[in-house]
Design an enzyme around this catalytic site. Sequence first.
Site, PDB file in Angstrom:
ATOM      1  N   GLY A   1      -1.666   5.209  -3.154  1.00 40.69           N
ATOM      2  CA  GLY A   1      -0.479   4.983  -3.966  1.00 40.69           C
ATOM      3  C   GLY A   1      -0.703   3.909  -5.009  1.00 40.69           C
ATOM      4  O   GLY A   1      -0.311   4.071  -6.181  1.00 40.69           O
ATOM      5  N   THR A   2      -1.356   2.801  -4.621  1.00 42.01           N
ATOM      6  CA  THR A   2      -1.576   1.726  -5.584  1.00 42.01           C
ATOM      7  C   THR A   2      -2.584   2.147  -6.655  1.00 42.01           C
ATOM      8  O   THR A   2      -2.478   1.722  -7.816  1.00 42.01           O
ATOM      9  CB  THR A   2      -2.051   0.447  -4.876  1.00 42.01           C
ATOM     10  OG1 THR A   2      -3.116   0.760  -3.973  1.00 42.01           O
ATOM     11  CG2 THR A   2      -0.905  -0.215  -4.122  1.00 42.01           C
TER      12      THR A   2
ATOM     13  N   SER B   1       0.857  -1.186   0.000  1.00 40.99           N
ATOM     14  CA  SER B   1       0.000   0.000   0.000  1.00 40.99           C
ATOM     15  C   SER B   1       0.886   1.227   0.000  1.00 40.99           C
ATOM     16  O   SER B   1       1.801   1.331   0.824  1.00 40.99           O
ATOM     17  CB  SER B   1      -0.913   0.015   1.229  1.00 40.99           C
ATOM     18  OG  SER B   1      -1.438   1.308   1.443  1.00 40.99           O
ATOM     19  N   GLY B   2       0.610   2.162  -0.909  1.00 41.85           N
ATOM     20  CA  GLY B   2       1.412   3.376  -0.972  1.00 41.85           C
ATOM     21  C   GLY B   2       1.223   4.269   0.238  1.00 41.85           C
ATOM     22  O   GLY B   2       2.190   4.711   0.863  1.00 41.85           O
ATOM     23  N   SER B   3      -0.042   4.560   0.593  1.00 38.44           N
ATOM     24  CA  SER B   3      -0.271   5.462   1.722  1.00 38.44           C
ATOM     25  C   SER B   3       0.250   4.857   3.019  1.00 38.44           C
ATOM     26  O   SER B   3       0.816   5.566   3.869  1.00 38.44           O
ATOM     27  CB  SER B   3      -1.765   5.798   1.845  1.00 38.44           C
ATOM     28  OG  SER B   3      -2.527   4.644   2.089  1.00 38.44           O
TER      29      SER B   3
END
Length: 346
Positions: free
Chosen positions: A259-260, A91-93
Amino acid sequence: MTQQYALRVMDTHAGGDVSRIVLGGVKALPGANVREQMVYLRDHADDLRRLLLEEPNGIPEMSVDLIVPPSQPDAVAGYVIMEVMGYPIYSGSNTLCTATAVLEAGLVEKQEGEQCFVLEAPAGRVEVSAVVENDVVRSVTCEGLPSYIDTVDAEIDVPGIGRVTYHVAYSGGFYALVDAEMLGFSLVAAEERQLAETAHAIVEAIRRAHSFVHDTLGDVGPLPFLHFMGPVETLAPGYHRARSATYVHPGVICRSTTGTGTSARLALMNHQGLIEPGDRLETESLRHTRFIGEFVARETVGTRQVVKNTITGRAYVIAETTLIANADDPMIEHLRLDHVIEPRRR
């Protein structure tokens, strides 16, 4: 005497998405790497996720990142990601928040200027670059997972909505990507509930009709994400902006663009011939928070054209506390905590 359990947590947010970073209080988990520790939690100790994401301690819109020992020799920490949909491998965040937390908690000593370090997600090694100014973490850039397009211009009949055109990308999870304007959305905050209801119907319809298999990971579960795409605006050569909203099944519209989700949009724009390596896409959420995705390189892996990318954003610390769980609390007494959380020392 009632048994109590204590967890040391740091609450953070990136783009509005709250990530609760668990820094201490969890017993050592079996597993030779972060992925195996994640699998253990998922299969044998899911009560920890439920404790932190359900009432009275949390809400489904939050995420949890548990700091665990890494297996990569150059990694400073590992982290297991827990969300309402389960255990995403990336996960980006959450990575932005975890990177900020390890700096603010002192797991990595802060240095003025740009500093680089490595984290280990369930997906593997993640390179991170943080910018620190006046002892404050101003921004974090992390690797997005190599992303690719699985399906283009598919159509499906959705009850109550009609025929919907969608694409599917893989960017750390499988994403359905849909044109927001074609569904009548402007991607503003007032539409959040309707966006969630629409996405729920589309995801359920796709799940009934199709399953998706990762080229190397195999079956990673049913489709968990949908990304509403706004129109792309070019602000400068190689710099683009688009409003967007990411849905997590079941029922959650993320506060950030994710982010993803940004990585998935980059993969689609590459497939459509709209961007080149070095170009950037700034995604803007319903709350006007933003992440920047950079298209780093294009590679061919097997039969796929894969987009390597990075995500840049900022995370903020909003609380540091010790969370106390009382074993006889009727809100949580159905959860088994003794095999995963250390008892509180009084």
